[in-house]
Design a protein around this motif. Structure first.
Motif, PDB file in Angstrom:
ATOM      1  N   CYS A   1       0.994  -1.500   0.148  1.00 12.82           N
ATOM      2  CA  CYS A   1       0.323   0.103  -0.161  1.00 12.82           C
ATOM      3  C   CYS A   1       0.912   1.373  -0.333  1.00 12.82           C
ATOM      4  N   ALA A   2       1.280   1.627  -1.287  1.00 19.78           N
ATOM      5  CA  ALA A   2       1.763   3.421  -1.178  1.00 19.78           C
ATOM      6  C   ALA A   2       0.779   4.504  -0.527  1.00 19.78           C
ATOM      7  N   ALA A   3       1.510   5.206  -0.184  1.00 23.00           N
ATOM      8  CA  ALA A   3       0.889   5.982  -0.053  1.00 23.00           C
ATOM      9  C   ALA A   3       1.784   7.329  -0.070  1.00 23.00           C
ATOM     10  N   SER A   4       0.509   8.851  -0.991  1.00 24.14           N
ATOM     11  CA  SER A   4       0.688   9.575  -1.028  1.00 24.14           C
ATOM     12  C   SER A   4       0.427  10.475  -1.248  1.00 24.14           C
ATOM     13  N   GLY A   5       0.490  12.367  -0.904  1.00 27.59           N
ATOM     14  CA  GLY A   5      -0.412  13.070  -0.585  1.00 27.59           C
ATOM     15  C   GLY A   5      -0.057  13.612   1.302  1.00 27.59           C
ATOM     16  N   SER A   6      -1.025  14.195   2.009  1.00 23.89           N
ATOM     17  CA  SER A   6      -0.583  14.636   3.111  1.00 23.89           C
ATOM     18  C   SER A   6      -0.353  13.779   4.020  1.00 23.89           C
ATOM     19  N   ILE A   7       0.597  12.653   4.318  1.00 22.00           N
ATOM     20  CA  ILE A   7       1.340  11.857   4.800  1.00 22.00           C
ATOM     21  C   ILE A   7       1.899  11.980   6.229  1.00 22.00           C
ATOM     22  N   PHE A   8       2.215  13.194   6.034  1.00 17.43           N
ATOM     23  CA  PHE A   8       3.136  13.603   7.306  1.00 17.43           C
ATOM     24  C   PHE A   8       2.395  13.373   8.552  1.00 17.43           C
ATOM     25  N   ASN A   9       1.384  13.245   8.862  1.00 13.57           N
ATOM     26  CA  ASN A   9       0.828  13.388   9.865  1.00 13.57           C
ATOM     27  C   ASN A   9      -0.278  12.203  10.518  1.00 13.57           C
ATOM     28  N   ILE A  10      -0.481  10.762   9.169  1.00 15.55           N
ATOM     29  CA  ILE A  10      -0.662  10.262   9.329  1.00 15.55           C
ATOM     30  C   ILE A  10      -0.182   9.514  10.953  1.00 15.55           C
ATOM     31  N   ASN A  11      -1.315   8.746  11.218  1.00 14.58           N
ATOM     32  CA  ASN A  11      -0.714   7.954  13.123  1.00 14.58           C
ATOM     33  C   ASN A  11      -1.085   6.776  12.998  1.00 14.58           C
ATOM     34  N   ALA A  12      -1.698   5.935  11.882  1.00 17.17           N
ATOM     35  CA  ALA A  12      -1.705   4.590  11.488  1.00 17.17           C
ATOM     36  C   ALA A  12      -2.402   4.587  10.822  1.00 17.17           C
ATOM     37  N   MET A  13      -1.578   3.136  10.422  1.00 18.46           N
ATOM     38  CA  MET A  13      -2.193   2.126   8.559  1.00 18.46           C
ATOM     39  C   MET A  13      -2.525   1.600   8.684  1.00 18.46           C
ATOM     40  N   GLY A  14      -3.259   1.142   8.240  1.00 14.82           N
ATOM     41  CA  GLY A  14      -4.547  -0.531   8.605  1.00 14.82           C
ATOM     42  C   GLY A  14      -4.610  -0.813   7.661  1.00 14.82           C
ATOM     43  N   TRP A  15      -5.035  -2.287   7.352  1.00 15.90           N
ATOM     44  CA  TRP A  15      -5.635  -3.267   6.551  1.00 15.90           C
ATOM     45  C   TRP A  15      -6.749  -3.702   6.847  1.00 15.90           C
ATOM     46  N   TYR A  16      -7.656  -3.905   5.704  1.00 13.23           N
ATOM     47  CA  TYR A  16      -9.095  -4.150   6.133  1.00 13.23           C
ATOM     48  C   TYR A  16      -9.254  -5.743   4.986  1.00 13.23           C
ATOM     49  N   ARG A  17     -10.442  -6.370   5.178  1.00  8.99           N
ATOM     50  CA  ARG A  17     -10.564  -7.400   3.747  1.00  8.99           C
ATOM     51  C   ARG A  17     -12.481  -7.822   4.112  1.00  8.99           C
ATOM     52  N   GLN A  18     -12.991  -7.280   2.971  1.00 14.54           N
ATOM     53  CA  GLN A  18     -14.834  -7.255   2.429  1.00 14.54           C
ATOM     54  C   GLN A  18     -14.659  -9.462   2.217  1.00 14.54           C
ATOM     55  N   ALA A  19     -15.212 -10.017   2.408  1.00  8.51           N
ATOM     56  CA  ALA A  19     -15.313 -11.008   1.211  1.00  8.51           C
ATOM     57  C   ALA A  19     -17.435 -10.723   0.353  1.00  8.51           C
ATOM     58  N   PRO A  20     -17.016 -11.307   0.060  1.00  7.31           N
ATOM     59  CA  PRO A  20     -18.592 -11.510  -0.381  1.00  7.31           C
ATOM     60  C   PRO A  20     -20.143 -11.111   0.195  1.00  7.31           C
ATOM     61  N   GLY A  21     -20.276 -10.640   0.477  1.00 10.06           N
ATOM     62  CA  GLY A  21     -21.590 -10.559   1.622  1.00 10.06           C
ATOM     63  C   GLY A  21     -21.572 -10.301   2.663  1.00 10.06           C
ATOM     64  N   LYS A  22     -19.851  -9.593   3.245  1.00 13.99           N
ATOM     65  CA  LYS A  22     -19.849  -9.618   4.454  1.00 13.99           C
ATOM     66  C   LYS A  22     -19.490  -8.653   5.076  1.00 13.99           C
ATOM     67  N   GLN A  23     -19.566  -7.833   6.098  1.00 12.06           N
ATOM     68  CA  GLN A  23     -18.735  -6.340   6.417  1.00 12.06           C
ATOM     69  C   GLN A  23     -17.481  -6.786   6.454  1.00 12.06           C
ATOM     70  N   ARG A  24     -16.478  -5.642   6.067  1.00 12.18           N
ATOM     71  CA  ARG A  24     -15.465  -5.275   6.222  1.00 12.18           C
ATOM     72  C   ARG A  24     -14.430  -5.349   7.846  1.00 12.18           C
ATOM     73  N   ASP A  25     -13.625  -6.064   7.805  1.00 13.00           N
ATOM     74  CA  ASP A  25     -13.094  -6.370   8.972  1.00 13.00           C
ATOM     75  C   ASP A  25     -11.561  -6.284   8.546  1.00 13.00           C
ATOM     76  N   LEU A  26     -10.833  -5.382  10.102  1.00 15.91           N
ATOM     77  CA  LEU A  26      -9.908  -5.804  10.191  1.00 15.91           C
ATOM     78  C   LEU A  26      -9.034  -6.348  10.369  1.00 15.91           C
ATOM     79  N   VAL A  27      -7.758  -6.660   9.501  1.00 18.18           N
ATOM     80  CA  VAL A  27      -7.564  -7.314   9.520  1.00 18.18           C
ATOM     81  C   VAL A  27      -6.070  -7.537  10.611  1.00 18.18           C
ATOM     82  N   ALA A  28      -4.811  -6.195  10.474  1.00 18.51           N
ATOM     83  CA  ALA A  28      -4.228  -5.556  10.630  1.00 18.51           C
ATOM     84  C   ALA A  28      -3.409  -4.311  10.924  1.00 18.51           C
ATOM     85  N   SER A  29      -3.299  -3.728  11.891  1.00 13.86           N
ATOM     86  CA  SER A  29      -2.649  -2.131  11.640  1.00 13.86           C
ATOM     87  C   SER A  29      -1.368  -2.122  12.238  1.00 13.86           C
TER      88      SER A  29
END
Length: 119
Positions: free
Chosen positions: A22-50
């Motif tokens: 995941c490549a970030a650009s723009g106003s990146i200097f104040n980013i506090n955290a980043m994470g990966w989420y996933r969403q399977a068909p018919g399911k909600q989007r859930d946190l995988v890792a941060s």
């Protein structure tokens, strides 16, 4: 604003590995955290890792011991190394950034990348 571009998804057999980026650009200097989420068909989007700007990590129980999140500050990129993949890991994986400025929080999402694990 922050722009996020994911890559690295694809089709893999069960037991295999993939690495998402995941490549970030723009106003990146104040980013506090980043994470990966996933969403399977018919399911909600859930946190995988941060991962925070200090390097603290958090994982969903379902991926602990198999997935590793990391960041390369020089490249403004966050990675998700996925090992021992299972069919239930099949989903669209999204990257998210969070920036907290005072009492305001700003969240941005990438467009997602498909991960398909065949049995």
């Amino acid at each position: 604003q922050v722009q996020l571009v994911e890559s690295g998804g694809g089709l893999v057999q069960a037991g295999g590995s993939l690495r998402l980026s995941c490549a970030a650009s723009g106003s990146i200097f104040n980013i506090n955290a980043m994470g990966w989420y996933r969403q399977a068909p018919g399911k909600q989007r859930d946190l995988v890792a941060s991962i925070t700007s200090e390097g603290s990590t958090n994982y969903a129980d379902s991926v602990k011991g198999r997935f590793t999140i990391s960041r390369d500050n020089a490249k403004n990129t966050v990675y998700l190394q996925m090992n021992s993949l299972k069919p239930e890991d099949t989903a669209v994986y999204y990257c998210k950034s969070k920036t907290v400025l005072g009492t305001l929080a700003y969240e941005y999402w990438g467009q997602g990348t498909q991960v398909t694990v065949s049995s």
